[in-house]
Design a protein around this motif. Structure first.
Motif, PDB file in Angstrom:
ATOM      1  N   GLN A  29       0.705  -1.281   0.055  1.00 22.34           N
ATOM      2  CA  GLN A  29       0.054   0.143   0.141  1.00 22.34           C
ATOM      3  C   GLN A  29       0.774   1.367  -0.113  1.00 22.34           C
ATOM      4  N   LEU A  62      -0.116  -5.722  -5.260  1.00 25.49           N
ATOM      5  CA  LEU A  62      -1.583  -5.415  -4.874  1.00 25.49           C
ATOM      6  C   LEU A  62      -2.254  -6.266  -5.967  1.00 25.49           C
ATOM      7  N   GLU A  69      -7.499  -4.880  -4.632  1.00 21.17           N
ATOM      8  CA  GLU A  69      -6.733  -3.790  -3.863  1.00 21.17           C
ATOM      9  C   GLU A  69      -6.300  -2.523  -4.495  1.00 21.17           C
ATOM     10  N   GLN A 106      -9.453  -0.433  -4.954  1.00 17.28           N
ATOM     11  CA  GLN A 106      -9.664   0.264  -3.548  1.00 17.28           C
ATOM     12  C   GLN A 106      -8.798   1.426  -3.605  1.00 17.28           C
TER      13      GLN A 106
END
Length: 90
Positions: free
Chosen positions: A4, A51, A55, A58
C-alpha cells in the motif's frame, strides 16, 4: 516494490506528472486528463507492486477489478509509443 505504501507513492508521482491531485485519481471525476492519469496509475501499481486487482481498485476510489484491468491494458497497449517509462517520471 510492493504494498500500500508503494502504491500511495506511485499515485503521488503520477498525479504530479499529470498535474492532477491524488484525490482526483481516487475520486469520481471522469475528465479525459484525470482518466488518463488514473489509468497510468493503475498500470504502474500493477507493474510495480504486489497488490491484487481489487486492492488496486480500492486505492483508486473503489473501482472494480474489471476497470483496473481495462485501464492497465489500455496503457500497456499505448505503452512506450506515447508515454515516458516510470523511471523517467520520478
Amino acid at each position: 516494490m510492493n504494498g500500500q505504501r508503494e502504491a500511495a507513492r506511485l499515485l503521488a508521482i503520477v498525479a504530479r506528472n499529470h498535474h492532477v491531485a491524488v484525490s482526483d485519481l481516487q475520486g469520481r471525476r471522469r475528465g479525459a486528463k484525470v482518466v488518463l492519469a488514473r489509468q497510468r496509475a493503475m498500470y504502474f501499481i500493477r507493474q510495480y507492486t504486489n497488490l491484487t486487482l481489487a486492492e488496486t481498485g480500492q486505492m483508486l476510489g473503489g473501482r472494480s477489478p474489471a476497470t483496473v484491468t481495462y485501464g492497465y491494458q489500455k496503457i500497456a497497449k499505448l505503452g512506450a509509443k506515447y508515454f515516458l517509462p516510470f523511471e523517467k517520471l520520478k
